[in-house]
Scaffold this motif. Structure first.
Motif, short mmCIF file in Angstrom:
data_model
loop_
_atom_site.label_atom_id
_atom_site.label_comp_id
_atom_site.label_asym_id
_atom_site.label_seq_id
_atom_site.Cartn_x
_atom_site.Cartn_y
_atom_site.Cartn_z
N HIS B 24 -4.41 12.28 -8.14
CA HIS B 24 -3.16 12.99 -8.37
C HIS B 24 -2.00 12.00 -8.49
O HIS B 24 -1.86 11.12 -7.64
N PRO B 25 -1.17 12.10 -9.52
CA PRO B 25 -0.13 11.07 -9.72
C PRO B 25 0.87 10.97 -8.58
O PRO B 25 1.42 9.90 -8.34
N SER B 26 1.12 12.06 -7.86
CA SER B 26 2.17 11.98 -6.84
C SER B 26 1.65 11.40 -5.53
O SER B 26 2.41 11.26 -4.58
N THR B 27 0.36 11.08 -5.44
CA THR B 27 -0.13 10.50 -4.19
C THR B 27 0.06 8.99 -4.16
O THR B 27 -0.32 8.34 -3.21
N HIS B 28 0.64 8.43 -5.21
CA HIS B 28 0.98 7.00 -5.25
C HIS B 28 -0.21 6.12 -4.94
O HIS B 28 -0.13 5.25 -4.09
N GLY B 29 -1.29 6.36 -5.60
CA GLY B 29 -2.47 5.58 -5.34
C GLY B 29 -3.66 6.51 -5.27
O GLY B 29 -3.75 7.46 -6.04
N VAL B 30 -4.54 6.27 -4.33
CA VAL B 30 -5.74 7.08 -4.25
C VAL B 30 -5.84 7.79 -2.91
O VAL B 30 -6.80 7.64 -2.18
N PHE B 31 -4.83 8.54 -2.61
CA PHE B 31 -4.83 9.33 -1.38
C PHE B 31 -5.33 10.73 -1.71
O PHE B 31 -4.95 11.30 -2.72
N ARG B 32 -6.22 11.24 -0.87
CA ARG B 32 -6.74 12.58 -1.12
C ARG B 32 -6.42 13.44 0.09
O ARG B 32 -6.56 13.00 1.23
N VAL B 33 -6.00 14.65 -0.18
CA VAL B 33 -5.75 15.56 0.93
C VAL B 33 -6.36 16.91 0.58
O VAL B 33 -6.27 17.38 -0.56
N ILE B 34 -7.07 17.47 1.55
CA ILE B 34 -7.72 18.75 1.34
C ILE B 34 -6.87 19.81 2.03
O ILE B 34 -6.70 19.79 3.25
N LEU B 35 -6.31 20.70 1.21
CA LEU B 35 -5.36 21.68 1.73
C LEU B 35 -6.04 23.03 1.86
O LEU B 35 -6.73 23.48 0.94
N GLU B 36 -5.85 23.64 3.01
CA GLU B 36 -6.32 25.00 3.18
C GLU B 36 -5.12 25.90 2.97
O GLU B 36 -4.14 25.85 3.72
N MET B 37 -5.19 26.71 1.89
CA MET B 37 -4.01 27.44 1.46
C MET B 37 -4.13 28.92 1.81
O MET B 37 -5.18 29.52 1.65
N ILE B 368 0.05 8.55 8.23
CA ILE B 368 -0.67 9.63 7.54
C ILE B 368 -0.91 10.86 8.42
O ILE B 368 -0.64 11.97 7.98
N PRO B 369 -1.38 10.72 9.68
CA PRO B 369 -1.55 11.95 10.48
C PRO B 369 -0.24 12.70 10.69
O PRO B 369 -0.21 13.93 10.61
N GLY B 370 0.84 11.96 10.92
CA GLY B 370 2.14 12.62 11.09
C GLY B 370 2.58 13.32 9.82
O GLY B 370 3.17 14.41 9.87
N MET B 371 2.26 12.70 8.69
CA MET B 371 2.62 13.30 7.40
C MET B 371 1.88 14.62 7.20
O MET B 371 2.47 15.61 6.74
N CYS B 372 0.60 14.64 7.57
CA CYS B 372 -0.17 15.88 7.40
C CYS B 372 0.33 16.94 8.38
O CYS B 372 0.23 18.14 8.09
N GLN B 373 0.86 16.49 9.51
CA GLN B 373 1.47 17.42 10.44
C GLN B 373 2.68 18.11 9.80
O GLN B 373 2.89 19.31 9.96
N MET B 374 3.46 17.32 9.04
CA MET B 374 4.62 17.90 8.35
C MET B 374 4.20 18.93 7.31
O MET B 374 4.93 19.89 7.05
N ALA B 381 4.39 23.37 -3.21
CA ALA B 381 5.28 22.57 -4.05
C ALA B 381 5.96 21.46 -3.26
O ALA B 381 6.36 20.45 -3.82
N ASP B 382 6.07 21.64 -1.93
CA ASP B 382 6.75 20.64 -1.12
C ASP B 382 5.83 19.51 -0.65
O ASP B 382 6.31 18.50 -0.15
N VAL B 383 4.52 19.71 -0.81
CA VAL B 383 3.57 18.67 -0.38
C VAL B 383 3.88 17.37 -1.11
O VAL B 383 3.91 16.29 -0.51
N VAL B 384 4.16 17.49 -2.41
CA VAL B 384 4.46 16.30 -3.21
C VAL B 384 5.70 15.59 -2.67
O VAL B 384 5.73 14.37 -2.53
N GLY B 385 6.72 16.37 -2.33
CA GLY B 385 7.94 15.78 -1.79
C GLY B 385 7.71 15.09 -0.46
O GLY B 385 8.26 14.03 -0.20
N ILE B 386 6.85 15.69 0.38
CA ILE B 386 6.59 15.10 1.70
C ILE B 386 5.85 13.78 1.54
O ILE B 386 6.21 12.78 2.18
N ILE B 387 4.85 13.75 0.68
CA ILE B 387 4.12 12.49 0.48
C ILE B 387 5.09 11.42 -0.02
O ILE B 387 5.09 10.29 0.47
N GLY B 388 5.94 11.80 -0.97
CA GLY B 388 6.90 10.83 -1.49
C GLY B 388 7.88 10.35 -0.44
O GLY B 388 8.24 9.18 -0.41
N SER B 389 8.28 11.23 0.47
CA SER B 389 9.30 10.85 1.44
C SER B 389 8.77 9.88 2.48
O SER B 389 9.55 9.16 3.11
#
Lengths: 176, 399
Positions: B24-37, B368-374, B381-389
């Motif tokens: 995913h381009p917004s993960t700034h590399g090869v970060f993968r996150v599995i989201l339960e929506m 990274i764990p704190g980021m996933c907490q956020m 739509a905000d996941v991208v913003g959080i990873i970027g921040s």
């Protein structure tokens, strides 16, 4: 607090839980056995004049080449945000069934580096909610940062030396 | 209860698992996150890392100290001088060598330039992720100037390896010093320009304010560092709390905000760019004359011209090139303040010319764990913003 004051304070507060203390280059370092780790960690966090509320990292070290007991070591780097001082806890871990209790209930930030400790050194972190591989693939065999794990096990397609590959796998720690 | 109502009720418990990354381009590399929506709301976020694992720590244990420096460039590839500096400081602490003041000033200038360049990459890509395209182009324009300065002093644009054990690789050149003077005059107006585009922009504020909030206690507990920690109201900067390379002699502020959301992290970083420019200005003002590396020939090579006349110099040169630096037995940890937070090296030496253990304390890895907490409880739509921040760099996460 300076390193000396921290060491003195911890010594006074926990006389029987510490194995040793040191001040290399002025840094406060305390040596703890695995079964006392949680007690020491709680004391360091709760004591108002120490107040080590920030865990910076957990580092694993393998002392195989130095031939000393115990073989593994986990190093906890701590800060106090308010008092602006730091301390290192060094925990020696036995080679047989290496394990260490978790401190992730005290500092949540320890979850990731402790998982890495398992992944890279095969040290079992007791009480950790997710004791599985973090960086290496799930099906990976071996723990790469151990000193007896060879630097390369690349398959050699053609070799006149029959034992080449097996020697590589069983190879001794890298010589210099 | 009608059939449709029953269906709706069942669906309420139903969650969807959504895979994001590693491409995913917004993960700034090869970060993968599995989201339960649950609809558009993230229930849980499960990070998955390791796609960029190159075994740098293992390789470092089989290389001499000097050879580790180019590898540290590749860890956090947006902040090579900072990684060099952390590794060199740790080695120098074990060696017990004094660094000349000119070398320290040059190190500070390089690190602050890298901080500005890194924040420019962050600002450009973060704004691009959220939908503001123009900022990206402006940020790249200024970053290009810093990369040109890097090329002038070290010959390389990004992986500079400029900071070495005992000092720096070579002395500052006249065009470099002139280029930096031009840059510090030119840059402040450009930061105002970025702020003009974003800070009071209603779309930007809607997308960032009150999103990805982490309180002061949570931020400390999850071991966040750098701008992410400071945006949550923690006044913590290694440059102030454990000064290194003469940072205690510079006069600068540590921007700290209380909101702990994406917007405050943005404002902290923008202010940091101004402060970094101020540090560079002060360093340039009082750049001392003198050696650019330690005169101790057990650590740094003797001047080339002395090899023809001095036997001692020739022997030292030969020993250093063929054998490398031998570091006394011991272990140490030295942190520095990088653009993403605390970068530190824990080094164990067994007394030989090869380190026994090199461990990087990577700010992105710890965040990274704190980021996933956020992410839990926010909209997709905000996941991208959080990873970027959080500004993660996968090179140092996977190592």
């Amino acid at each position: 607090m300076t390193g000396e004051e921290i060491v003195e304070k911890v010594k006074a507060g926990l006389p029987d839980a510490l194995l040793d203390t040191a001040l290399p280059q002025g840094d406060a370092v305390i040596f703890v056995a695995p079964d006392c780790l949680q007690k020491v960690a709680t004391f360091l966090k709760d004591d108002p004049s120490l107040k080590f509320d920030y865990l910076s990292d957990v580092c694993g070290v393998d002392y195989l080449l130095e031939e000393r007991e115990p073989r593994f070591e986990a190093v906890y780097l701590l800060y106090s945000i308010d008092h602006r001082h730091s301390v290192r806890i060094r925990v020696g871990i036995e080679e047989e069934n290496p394990s260490v209790p978790t401190v992730s209930e005290i500092w949540k930030g320890a979850l990731y580096p402790e998982q890495e400790l398992f992944d890279m050194f095969g040290i079992n972190v007791e009480g950790h909610p997710k004791m599985e591989r973090l960086i290496m693939p799930k099906e990976w065999v071996g723990h790469p940062l151990r000193k007896d794990y060879p630097l390369t096990t690349e398959t050699v397609a053609f070799s006149h030396n029959r034992d080449f590959k097996s020697e590589l796998v069983k190879s001794k720690p890298p010589t210099r | 209860m009608s059939v449709t109502e029953q269906g709706l009720l069942e669906r309420e418990k139903d969650t969807m698992t959504l895979n994001m990354g590693p491409q995913h381009p917004s993960t700034h590399g090869v970060f993968r996150v599995i989201l339960e929506m649950d609809g558009e709301v993230v229930k849980t976020a499960e990070p998955e890392i390791g796609y960029l694992h190159t075994g740098i720590e293992k390789t470092s244990e089989n290389k001499r100290y000097v050879h580790v420096i180019p590898m540290t460039d590749r860890l956090d590839y947006l902040n090579p001088p900072g990684n060099n500096l952390a590794f060199c400081l740790a080695t120098e602490k074990l060696l017990g060598v004094e660094i000349p003041e000119r070398a320290q000033s040059l190190r500070v200038i390089m690190c602050e330039l890298a901080r500005i360049a890194s924040h420019l990459v962050w600002l450009g890509t973060h704004a691009l992720d959220i939908g503001a395209m123009t900022v990206f182009l402006y940020c790249w324009r200024e970053r290009e100037m810093i990369l040109d300065l890097n090329e002038e002093i070290s010959g390389v644009r990004m992986m500079t390896s400029y900071i070495r054990i005992g000092g720096v690789a070579k002395d500052a050149t006249r065009p470099w010093l002139d280029g930096i003077r031009d840059f510090i005059d030119y840059f402040p107006a450009k930061v105002d320009e970025y702020e003009l585009l974003l800070t009071r922009n209603p779309i930007w504020m809607d997308r960032t304010q009150g999103i990805g909030v982490l309180s002061r206690e949570e931020a400390i507990d999850w071991s966040l560092s750098g701008p992410a920690l400071r945006a949550s109201g923690v006044n913590w900067d290694i440059r102030k709390s454990q000064p290194y390379s003469g940072y205690e002699n510079y006069n600068f502020d540590v921007p700290t905000l209380k909101g702990g959301d994406i917007y405050d992290r943005y404002r902290v970083r923008v202010e940091e760019m101004r402060q970094s420019r101020e540090i560079i200005r002060q360093a340039m003002e009082k750049l001392p004359m003198g050696e650019y590396k330690t005169p101790d020939n057990k650590v740094s090579l003797p001047p080339r011209e002395t090899l023809h006349t001095s036997m001692e110099a020739l022997i030292h040169h030969f020993k250093l090139v063929s054998e490398g630096i031998s570091v006394p037995k011991g272990e140490t940890y030295v942190p520095i303040e990088g653009p993403r937070g605390e970068v530190g090296f824990y080094i164990v030496s067994d007394g030989t010319n090869v380190p026994s253990r090199v461990k990087l304390r990577a700010p992105s890895f710890m965040a990274i764990p704190g980021m996933c907490q956020m992410m839990t409880g926010c909209y997709i739509a905000d996941v991208v913003g959080i990873i970027g921040s959080i500004d993660i760099v996968m090179g140092e996460v996977d190592r």
